[in-house]
Design an enzyme around this catalytic site. Sequence first.
Site, PDB file in Angstrom:
ATOM      1  N   LYS A 235      14.911 -22.022 -22.113  1.00  0.00           N
ATOM      2  CA  LYS A 235      14.900 -20.842 -22.980  1.00  0.00           C
ATOM      3  C   LYS A 235      15.432 -21.174 -24.371  1.00  0.00           C
ATOM      4  CE  LYS A 235      14.671 -17.022 -19.723  1.00  0.00           C
ATOM      5  NZ  LYS A 235      15.349 -15.890 -19.083  1.00  0.00           N
ATOM      6  N   ARG A 269      16.495 -19.950 -11.466  1.00  0.00           N
ATOM      7  CA  ARG A 269      15.061 -19.720 -11.728  1.00  0.00           C
ATOM      8  C   ARG A 269      14.601 -20.767 -12.734  1.00  0.00           C
ATOM      9  NH1 ARG A 269      11.972 -17.157 -15.516  1.00  0.00           N
ATOM     10  NH2 ARG A 269      10.064 -16.166 -14.811  1.00  0.00           N
TER      11      ARG A 269
HETATM   12  C1  YH5 Z   1      15.030 -14.201 -15.960  1.00  0.00           C
HETATM   13  O1  YH5 Z   1      15.872 -14.733 -16.691  1.00  0.00           O
HETATM   14  N1  YH5 Z   1      12.920 -14.581 -17.327  1.00  0.00           N
HETATM   15  S1  YH5 Z   1      10.306 -14.473 -18.089  1.00  0.00           S
HETATM   16  C2  YH5 Z   1      11.271 -17.446 -23.026  1.00  0.00           C
HETATM   17  C3  YH5 Z   1      11.448 -18.796 -23.032  1.00  0.00           C
HETATM   18  C4  YH5 Z   1      11.519 -19.495 -21.823  1.00  0.00           C
HETATM   19  C5  YH5 Z   1      11.428 -18.836 -20.642  1.00  0.00           C
HETATM   20  C6  YH5 Z   1      11.227 -18.838 -25.344  1.00  0.00           C
HETATM   21  N2  YH5 Z   1      11.547 -13.526 -15.929  1.00  0.00           N
HETATM   22  C7  YH5 Z   1      13.649 -14.125 -16.276  1.00  0.00           C
HETATM   23  O2  YH5 Z   1      11.213 -17.328 -18.319  1.00  0.00           O
HETATM   24  N3  YH5 Z   1      13.190 -12.928 -14.242  1.00  0.00           N
HETATM   25  C8  YH5 Z   1      11.662 -14.189 -17.078  1.00  0.00           C
HETATM   26  O3  YH5 Z   1      11.524 -19.514 -24.193  1.00  0.00           O
HETATM   27  C9  YH5 Z   1      12.788 -13.486 -15.403  1.00  0.00           C
HETATM   28  N4  YH5 Z   1      15.401 -13.608 -14.786  1.00  0.00           N
HETATM   29  C10 YH5 Z   1      14.504 -12.997 -13.956  1.00  0.00           C
HETATM   30  N5  YH5 Z   1      14.962 -12.442 -12.825  1.00  0.00           N
HETATM   31  C11 YH5 Z   1      10.991 -15.280 -19.490  1.00  0.00           C
HETATM   32  C12 YH5 Z   1      11.144 -16.750 -19.373  1.00  0.00           C
HETATM   33  C13 YH5 Z   1      11.243 -17.466 -20.654  1.00  0.00           C
HETATM   34  C14 YH5 Z   1      11.162 -16.785 -21.841  1.00  0.00           C
END
Ligand code: YH5
Length: 291
Positions: A235, A269
């Site tokens: 992230k 996750r």
């Molecule tokens: C979460 O933390 N996150 S979707 C932006 C990024 C990298 C990854 C800009 N669904 C979560 O993974 N569900 C998502 O770089 C989630 N917890 C739970 N429970 C976003 C994501 C991401 C977004």
Amino acid sequence: MSFRRDKITPFSGNNSLQCGNNVLSLDNPLVMGILNLTPDSFFDGGRYTGTDACIARTEKMIAEGASIIDLGAVSTRPGAKFITEQEEISRLIPVLELLAGRFPKMVFSVDTYRSGVARLSAAAGAGIINDISGGSMDENLIQAVTETGLPYILMHMQGTPVTMQDNPGYSDVVTEISSYFDEKIRVLAEAGIKQVILDPGFGFGKTIEHNYSLLNHLNIFKKATLPLLVGISRKSMIYKLLNITPEESLPATSALHLASLLNGADILRVHDVKEAVEVIKLAGMLSKAAD
Ligand code: YH5
């Protein structure tokens, strides 16, 4: 730096989750592998939209030690294209049905905030409902989850996916999210949902500083034995701080995964299952040495 090691209780839990036909033991931290069905996702966007690719990716994550596969068909990035419920259903349900039929011992979670999608997912073999909105985007979601009997991931988000990063603000991010969990746990219990997984929602209406406060104080969210999920893999709290790209963020993700585990995370996750399983082994050895 202080990692509250005196209060760490990883590997000490004795609880488990009933996920439809499957049971997940929480005696040791678990890995949830991300399977993105969105054409525009930030990191592996569009790579797993074909059926064969979804099967191959799932097989690989299972072989590497994932306990849960998280399927998501809606992008929550600010600026992501809106998709209708019907589009979400047609992207998600056929893949879920196929994977749940092919890997019946595996737990599949579904990343959705829509009650209709949650209901269809449960019927298609989902084992967990993963809701980034805490029930705030669909007034029928909580009732739908109750009826499925599945565990519910309660994630904190400030604002909506479109506006959440505009100007996130808290008087005290840890205290506010802790109170949010207390209130929601009560509401969920009243609705009949007892299997709740807590997630502070890294990156969802938080500045980089907020995200690191939450990670440092993760232990505060260990409430009444509820499992804690951490989603920080690749992230922006990692790659923006380090001035690198998401593609270059795996080593730093592993470093923060260790911090998460030392601070009490039960489920990670992740995009990279093998490396997360390695970090869990290291954390387990460290925690055994502390006994
Ligand atoms: C979460 O933390 N996150 S979707 C932006 C990024 C990298 C990854 C800009 N669904 C979560 O993974 N569900 C998502 O770089 C989630 N917890 C739970 N429970 C976003 C994501 C991401 C977004």
